[in-house]
Design an enzyme around this catalytic site. Structure first.
Site, PDB file in Angstrom:
ATOM      1  N   GLU A   8      -6.737  -9.774 -10.014  1.00 33.10           N
ATOM      2  CA  GLU A   8      -5.579 -10.679 -10.232  1.00 33.10           C
ATOM      3  C   GLU A   8      -4.641 -10.657 -11.392  1.00 33.10           C
ATOM      4  O   GLU A   8      -4.507 -11.673 -12.112  1.00 33.10           O
ATOM      5  CB  GLU A   8      -6.200 -12.277 -10.115  1.00 33.10           C
ATOM      6  N   GLU A  39     -11.293 -11.983  -1.731  1.00 31.38           N
ATOM      7  CA  GLU A  39     -11.623 -13.354  -1.911  1.00 31.38           C
ATOM      8  C   GLU A  39     -10.946 -14.303  -0.955  1.00 31.38           C
ATOM      9  O   GLU A  39      -9.785 -14.121  -0.645  1.00 31.38           O
ATOM     10  CB  GLU A  39     -10.969 -13.917  -3.453  1.00 31.38           C
TER      11      GLU A  39
END
Length: 433
Positions: free
Chosen positions: A219, A321
């Site tokens: 991320e 995710e």
């Protein structure tokens, strides 16, 4: 002393959890037929879970580690170790690492039909900067996890979840509220050194067939980073991994850029191995007031659109995710000491609903058939979406938590929200692919 309704609800939840654990133990006791195989992203679909809150701390996953500090609680692992000092931090974390995830967890994963685990780990497990307060010892547990995964025929992504200076300012990067990865002296070079440590250690190990991806960084917040510099880092990391072991796919997080953004990047390899690069997309609908205000049908339509769009990308991609969450009410989900957008206690947006029933387990809420049906519909839509076209599957966040249901794979299975078997559908054909 008279028991309150809340006490009785919690007792009921503990009883149900105990029964569920016993059932899992019984199921796991049955022999599991193991079959070694190489992974082919063009044919095999990932059905995975993230082991969050283990080798990288997140307060909302294991709040008990932080609640002991009272009003002076640290907000991330950096300050957790800094506040305790290395000796005490090491003592507490060694206990956490040895107890939070054990071989039994991997046995349960296999018994539930999962075939992969994504294991977040921080740079500090391999290299420390001067004056870093972090403690080490995580590598030994990563090694254990790889051995357990091998035993139960689970594949693994090793995910570099936190890098020096933080790539996103989230507590899951190790340190919150700063993004200095690209600006700090030597941070990117140290990150490359850590990746070199990882690939050198594991590329020719007993677990080389178990590891089906190395994620260069989790991320990176593209909107706050220099994207040209990120691409240089991705290219360098790619070369490091592929030069050491050309069979290991390199996992690139999309940096929260739009779909198809990475189609023209690292797509000229002459061996036509288009899944030497796998793009990792993360999908949630709870981190803005607008998303939280969607009705269940819009949530489902949005989930279906992800698979429709990303199924046509150049690179094979995986949803690394996602969750069942329809709110951001989990305690400290937005950071320790912060409230929720859902009830307007964080962020100052419009009030959407009451978080009291979702702060921890609430029997009245989770016994409501309409509530369960909506969560089940949403989960099924996501599972279907993440197997469409060139989307190579999904990795649920996360395997377990101490107290929150929306993010806890095991509890959601127990509530019949995540299907068992995983391909069972109560609401088929929600996505018209």
């Amino acid at each position: 002393m008279a028991l309150t309704t809340e006490d009785l609800s919690e007792m009921k939840f503990i009883l149900l959890s105990t029964i569920f654990s016993c059932l899992l133990s019984f199921a796991a006791a049955a022999p599991i037929v193991l079959k070694k195989r190489n992974w082919d992203y063009t044919k095999d679909k990932i059905h995975g879970v993230n082991i969050g809150g283990w080798l990288v701390l997140e307060p909302y996953i294991t709040p008990s580690l932080f609640e002991t500090f009272g009003d002076n609680a640290p907000v991330d692992e950096y300050h957790y170790t800094q506040q305790l000092g290395k000796d005490e931090a090491s003592k507490r974390l060694q206990k956490h690492w040895s107890e939070w995830i054990t071989e039994k967890d991997f046995e349960y994963m296999a018994s539930m039909g999962l075939n992969m685990v994504r294991i977040p780990i921080g740079y500090w497990a391999f290299e420390l900067q001067d004056n870093d307060p972090y403690v080490q010892g995580q590598q030994a547990y990563l090694d254990k996890a790889l051995g357990w995964a091998e035993k139960y025929d689970l594949k693994v992504w090793i995910d570099l979840h936190g890098v020096p200076g933080s790539q996103n300012g989230f507590d899951n990067s190790g340190i919150r509220d700063q993004i200095e990865w690209q600006s700090g002296s030597g941070n990117v070079d140290l990150t490359l050194d850590v990746l070199k440590d990882i690939i050198n250690k594991y590329s020719d190990s007993d677990y080389s067939d178990t590891i089906i991806g190395i994620e260069l960084v989790n991320e990176p917040l593209g909107s706050s980073l220099n994207m040209d510099e990120l691409k240089v880092f991705y290219s360098q990391g790619y070369e490091l991994v592929r030069d050491a072991d050309a069979s290991v796919p390199v996992i690139l997080h999309d940096a929260f850029e739009s779909d198809y953004y990475w189609d023209d990047f690292l797509n000229t390899e002459q061996d036509t191995n288009v899944y030497s690069v796998v793009v990792d997309h993360h999908h949630y609908q709870v981190f803005s007031t607008g998303e939280l205000q969607r009705d269940i049908d819009t949530h489902i339509q949005t989930a279906c659109s992800w698979g429709e769009q990303e199924g046509g990308e150049y690179h094979w991609n995986v949803c690394g995710e996602f969750s069942a969450a329809l709110t951001d009410c989990a305690k400290w989900l937005n950071g320790l000491g912060r409230g929720a957008r859902y009830d307007s206690t964080y962020g100052g947006g419009a009030y959407v609903g009451d978080c009291d029933a979702l702060y921890t387990y609430n029997a009245d809420y989770w016994n409501n058939s309409t509530v369960i049906a909506n969560y089940r519909k949403y989960v099924e839509a996501q599972l279907d979406s993440f197997e469409n076209g060139k989307v190579g599957g999904w990795v649920f966040w996360c395997w377990k938590t101490e107290s929150t249901v929306e993010w806890d794979f095991q509890r959601l299975v127990g509530l019949n929200i995540i299907p068992q078997p995983l391909d069972d559908r109560l609401y088929p054909n929600q996505c018209s692919f």
